[in-house]
Design a protein around this motif. Structure first.
Motif, mmCIF file in Angstrom:
data_model
loop_
_atom_site.group_PDB
_atom_site.id
_atom_site.type_symbol
_atom_site.label_atom_id
_atom_site.label_comp_id
_atom_site.label_asym_id
_atom_site.label_seq_id
_atom_site.Cartn_x
_atom_site.Cartn_y
_atom_site.Cartn_z
ATOM 1 N N LEU A 285 0.878 -1.128 0.145
ATOM 2 C CA LEU A 285 0.080 -0.077 0.028
ATOM 3 C C LEU A 285 0.901 1.236 0.022
ATOM 4 C CD1 LEU A 285 -2.641 1.446 0.155
ATOM 5 C CD2 LEU A 285 -2.488 1.004 2.655
ATOM 6 N N ASP A 286 0.944 2.030 -1.162
ATOM 7 C CA ASP A 286 1.540 3.239 -1.207
ATOM 8 C C ASP A 286 1.178 4.471 -0.902
ATOM 9 O OD1 ASP A 286 3.303 5.239 -1.978
ATOM 10 O OD2 ASP A 286 3.460 4.608 -4.088
ATOM 11 N N TRP A 287 1.315 4.771 0.337
ATOM 12 C CA TRP A 287 0.461 6.264 0.977
ATOM 13 C C TRP A 287 0.742 7.402 0.287
ATOM 14 C CZ3 TRP A 287 -3.336 5.562 4.177
ATOM 15 C CH2 TRP A 287 -3.295 4.653 5.054
ATOM 16 N N ALA A 288 1.712 7.455 -0.563
ATOM 17 C CA ALA A 288 2.273 8.576 -1.440
ATOM 18 C C ALA A 288 1.154 8.859 -2.447
ATOM 19 C CB ALA A 288 3.648 8.510 -2.172
ATOM 20 N N SER A 289 0.572 7.801 -2.729
ATOM 21 C CA SER A 289 -0.550 7.770 -3.842
ATOM 22 C C SER A 289 -1.935 7.828 -3.444
ATOM 23 C CB SER A 289 -0.565 6.485 -4.860
ATOM 24 O OG SER A 289 -1.481 6.525 -5.954
ATOM 25 N N THR A 290 -2.716 8.707 -3.918
ATOM 26 C CA THR A 290 -4.286 8.837 -3.400
ATOM 27 C C THR A 290 -5.210 7.887 -4.226
ATOM 28 O OG1 THR A 290 -4.647 10.697 -5.017
ATOM 29 C CG2 THR A 290 -3.781 10.951 -2.456
ATOM 30 N N ASP A 291 -4.662 7.376 -5.083
ATOM 31 C CA ASP A 291 -5.634 6.399 -6.093
ATOM 32 C C ASP A 291 -5.967 5.143 -5.398
ATOM 33 O OD1 ASP A 291 -5.392 8.547 -8.174
ATOM 34 O OD2 ASP A 291 -3.778 7.556 -9.016
ATOM 35 N N PRO A 292 -7.280 4.503 -5.793
ATOM 36 C CA PRO A 292 -7.504 3.390 -5.036
ATOM 37 C C PRO A 292 -6.433 2.568 -5.395
ATOM 38 C CG PRO A 292 -9.314 4.373 -5.754
ATOM 39 C CD PRO A 292 -8.282 5.215 -6.365
ATOM 40 N N VAL A 293 -6.140 1.384 -4.693
ATOM 41 C CA VAL A 293 -5.290 0.457 -5.255
ATOM 42 C C VAL A 293 -5.767 -0.670 -6.254
ATOM 43 C CG1 VAL A 293 -3.908 -1.725 -4.629
ATOM 44 C CG2 VAL A 293 -4.391 0.157 -2.948
ATOM 45 N N ALA A 294 -7.276 -0.895 -6.129
ATOM 46 C CA ALA A 294 -7.916 -1.412 -7.107
ATOM 47 C C ALA A 294 -9.273 -0.998 -7.132
ATOM 48 C CB ALA A 294 -7.903 -3.142 -6.983
ATOM 49 N N SER A 295 -9.988 -1.127 -8.396
ATOM 50 C CA SER A 295 -11.164 -0.742 -8.708
ATOM 51 C C SER A 295 -12.228 -1.464 -9.518
ATOM 52 C CB SER A 295 -11.277 0.730 -9.508
ATOM 53 O OG SER A 295 -10.439 1.580 -8.678
ATOM 54 N N LEU A 296 -13.501 -1.379 -9.405
ATOM 55 C CA LEU A 296 -14.471 -2.266 -10.187
ATOM 56 C C LEU A 296 -15.044 -1.159 -11.285
ATOM 57 C CD1 LEU A 296 -16.442 -4.294 -7.544
ATOM 58 C CD2 LEU A 296 -14.421 -4.835 -8.421
ATOM 59 N N ASP A 297 -15.240 -1.867 -12.528
ATOM 60 C CA ASP A 297 -15.522 -1.052 -13.617
ATOM 61 C C ASP A 297 -17.108 -0.990 -13.513
ATOM 62 O OD1 ASP A 297 -16.682 -0.097 -15.967
ATOM 63 O OD2 ASP A 297 -15.213 -1.263 -17.017
ATOM 64 N N SER A 298 -17.690 0.293 -13.299
ATOM 65 C CA SER A 298 -19.234 0.346 -12.764
ATOM 66 C C SER A 298 -19.847 0.148 -13.964
ATOM 67 C CB SER A 298 -19.242 1.963 -12.795
ATOM 68 O OG SER A 298 -19.175 2.859 -13.734
ATOM 69 N N SER A 299 -19.336 -0.276 -15.178
ATOM 70 C CA SER A 299 -20.390 -0.650 -16.465
ATOM 71 C C SER A 299 -20.309 -2.198 -16.219
ATOM 72 C CB SER A 299 -19.816 0.122 -17.687
ATOM 73 O OG SER A 299 -18.342 -0.543 -17.903
ATOM 74 N N LYS A 300 -19.650 -2.764 -15.743
ATOM 75 C CA LYS A 300 -19.718 -4.458 -15.896
ATOM 76 C C LYS A 300 -20.162 -4.874 -14.453
ATOM 77 C CE LYS A 300 -15.895 -3.938 -19.017
ATOM 78 N NZ LYS A 300 -14.516 -4.195 -19.594
ATOM 79 N N ALA A 301 -20.358 -6.316 -14.440
ATOM 80 C CA ALA A 301 -21.022 -6.968 -13.331
ATOM 81 C C ALA A 301 -19.949 -7.804 -12.558
ATOM 82 C CB ALA A 301 -22.157 -7.912 -13.932
ATOM 83 N N TYR A 302 -20.136 -7.732 -11.487
ATOM 84 C CA TYR A 302 -19.221 -8.601 -10.254
ATOM 85 C C TYR A 302 -20.001 -9.299 -9.386
ATOM 86 C CZ TYR A 302 -15.593 -5.556 -12.375
ATOM 87 O OH TYR A 302 -14.735 -4.951 -13.223
ATOM 88 N N ASP A 303 -19.557 -10.312 -8.660
ATOM 89 C CA ASP A 303 -20.146 -10.822 -7.573
ATOM 90 C C ASP A 303 -19.048 -11.332 -6.525
ATOM 91 O OD1 ASP A 303 -21.653 -12.226 -5.471
ATOM 92 O OD2 ASP A 303 -22.492 -13.712 -7.015
ATOM 93 N N LEU A 304 -18.671 -10.583 -5.596
ATOM 94 C CA LEU A 304 -17.551 -11.088 -4.748
ATOM 95 C C LEU A 304 -17.955 -11.538 -3.401
ATOM 96 C CD1 LEU A 304 -15.391 -7.568 -5.249
ATOM 97 C CD2 LEU A 304 -15.513 -9.935 -6.739
ATOM 98 N N SER A 305 -19.154 -12.111 -3.591
ATOM 99 C CA SER A 305 -19.716 -12.710 -2.184
ATOM 100 C C SER A 305 -18.877 -13.937 -1.853
ATOM 101 C CB SER A 305 -21.313 -12.992 -2.115
ATOM 102 O OG SER A 305 -21.372 -13.918 -3.525
ATOM 103 N N GLY A 306 -18.202 -14.503 -2.806
ATOM 104 C CA GLY A 306 -17.333 -15.575 -2.291
ATOM 105 C C GLY A 306 -15.999 -15.284 -2.387
#
Length: 538
Positions: free
Chosen positions: A146-167
């Protein structure tokens, strides 16, 4: 791709041609196939203009296939690659026999900050002529850095696509930190996974990890942990000042203590001038000592100090006499701090000052002095980072000191007199900022000391002897500051002390020499000794 086919000769107009039958595919291998999710187009296996048969015996090898992703966006199951493109084939039969094949997949993203693991599956296109490949929802996201010098999220989801992270397990148990110097005091937050408003199915039980202890340079320490907040996975670091930062304020207290110890030099000079002849006098006073100040912990100072200048004394018609002077103010020495280990530093100051005193014929007197200049504090072995590296720093600050006093000298006969007095000393030391394994902002520091006491004096021809007792109280003397925005534990020399003084002087007519000492007990403990010399010029 390996397969077999049959054919037969035929007549095409005036030509004899060979007509190939459908190709029965026995195996499909995708050696070293790299599927890139970062925008680079893949090159599928292209079927030519023949008929192809994929039966139950057709084997598909995906052993050497891997996925890459140099972006920070998680690959969605709705994304797919074409492995076998049969759009130009005359016919494709039985391709569904290769659908539903799975393999284990992992890929790094965000520059290796996180590893995504799960499974990939094959499928067929809507026209059943092409073999496709997609990733299922991941089974785990494992965070590495985790780089505290960066303000960007480490990872992101694409709001136009589908995900299911329940598992999906989000594992931050071995998360290491970079650029902790970017942390500030209080709550710091970084986003590990930005859901971009998508309902992911993650719960608190999806997160794997235990609270971590964080140390940033010489300034901050605290605890960090990952948690769900507004659908995102965030990492909170709650930071406060390290205990050792208190040493910085103790060093600041040592600086003002050195200035306080010079207050008595002005008083010694004026006392030496009290019985000098009218006219011009050159004077010099030098002293030194060791003093310990209780600050909650304590500091010890060893300071040499001196003042030298010129004064004029004049006796008025009513019997009162007045004296005025200006002088050069100098001090140099060292200090030691005793708190959570031992540190040390050097102090020096240079400045100038003026004083005045008027003694009425009845023995009542008033006095005042003003000093101002610049003080420096050169600190060593006070601050260390988590690796044990020591940091040196130096501050330079302006100072000023004012003293006001009044008293009365009562003649007790036979050369004896009693001097009872009240004095007030105000000393101010400006704040400063510096970097030493982090950024420090030190507030200005004020001292306000009231002293009340009495002194017995005996005059015997050219010699004078005296001894006195006083009580003084420090009303201020509180040091404050911040380390990378976090409040440092304050230090204070506020409190009361008892002062015992004694000395002697001799007057040769042209020269007057005085030697004295003072001992302290209470909030301040220690010993000071001074030598004062005046020379009558005219």
């Amino acid at each position: 791709m390996v397969g077999s086919y049959t054919g037969k000769a035929g007549i095409d107009g005036n030509d004899v041609v060979w007509k190939t039958g459908d190709i029965t595919v026995s195996s499909v291998s995708l050696p070293n196939k790299a599927l890139d999710a970062s925008g680079t187009a893949s090159s599928p296996l292209k079927l030519e203009k023949y008929g192809y048969v994929f039966d139950g015996n057709t084997k598909l090898s995906m052993d050497n296939m891997h996925v890459t992703n140099s972006t920070s966006t998680l690959i969605s199951p709705s994304e797919s690659w074409t492995l076998v493109d049969g759009s130009d084939a005359t016919s494709v039969t039985g391709l569904g026999n290769l659908a539903g094949k799975e393999n284990e997949v992992s890929y790094d993203m965000s520059g290796g900050a996180v590893t995504v693991a799960g499974k990939g599956s094959t499928g067929i296109s809507s026209d059943s002529k092409s073999l496709t490949y997609h990733l299922d929802n991941p089974t785990s996201l494992t965070y590495h850095t985790l780089d505290w010098a960066s303000t960007d999220p480490v990872a992101s989801l694409d709001s136009s696509k589908a995900y299911d992270l329940s598992g999906t397990k989000v594992d931050w148990s071995n998360l290491s930190m970079k650029n902790l110097f970017s942390l500030k005091g209080g709550l710091n937050e970084r986003t590990l996974l930005d859901s971009n408003g998508i309902s992911t199915g993650l719960t608190d039980s999806s997160l794997v990890g235990t609270e971590q202890h964080l140390t940033a340079g010489t300034t901050l320490e605290g605890t960090g942990r990952a948690l769900l907040k507004n659908g995102n996975v965030v990492y909170d670091a709650d930071m406060h000042a390290q205990a050792q930062t208190h040493n910085v304020l103790m060093g600041n207290e040592a600086g003002i203590a050195a200035l306080l110890e010079s207050n008595d030099l002005v008083l010694d000079t004026m006392k030496n001038l009290d019985k000098s002849k009218d006219g011009g006098e050159a004077f010099a006073t030098i002293g030194g000592g060791e003093n310990r100040y209780e600050t909650g912990s304590h500091i010890t100072t060893n300071i040499w100090r001196s003042q030298a200048g010129f004064a004029v004394k004049d006796t008025e018609k009513d019997g009162a006499h007045a004296e005025y002077g200006l002088f050069y103010d100098y001090g140099d020495g060292s200090y030691r701090t005793f708190y959570n280990g031992r540190g040390n530093g050097k102090i020096d100051y240079k400045g100038a000052g003026i004083f005045g005193k008027r003694i009425e014929a009845n023995g009542t007197y008033e006095e005042a002095s003003l000093r101002f200049g610049r003080a420096s504090n050169d600190a060593k072995n006070i601050l260390h980072d988590a690796e044990g590296k020591g940091y040196h720093y130096k501050t330079d600050s302006m100072y000023n000191a004012i003293h006001l006093g009044f008293g009365k000298i009562l003649d007790r006969g036979h050369g004896n007199s009693l001097d009872t007095y009240f004095r007030f000393f105000h000393t101010h030391l400006n704040g400063d900022s510096f970097d030493a394994g982090g950024h420090y902002d030190i507030d200005s520091l004020d001292s306000n000391v009231a002293r009340i006491g009495t002194r017995w004096q005996h005059q015997d021809h050219r010699f004078e002897y005296y001894a006195g007792l006083a009580y003084e109280y420090e009303f201020s003397g509180k040091a404050y500051g911040t380390a990378d925005g976090a409040d440092i534990e304050g230090a204070s020399i506020r409190g009361g002390s008892v002062r015992f003084e004694y000395g002697t002087s001799v007057d040769t007519g042209k020269w007057r020499v005085a030697i004295n000492g003072s001992d302290y007990a209470g909030k301040r403990r220690g010993f000071n000794g001074n030598i004062s010399l005046t020379c009558h010029i005219w």
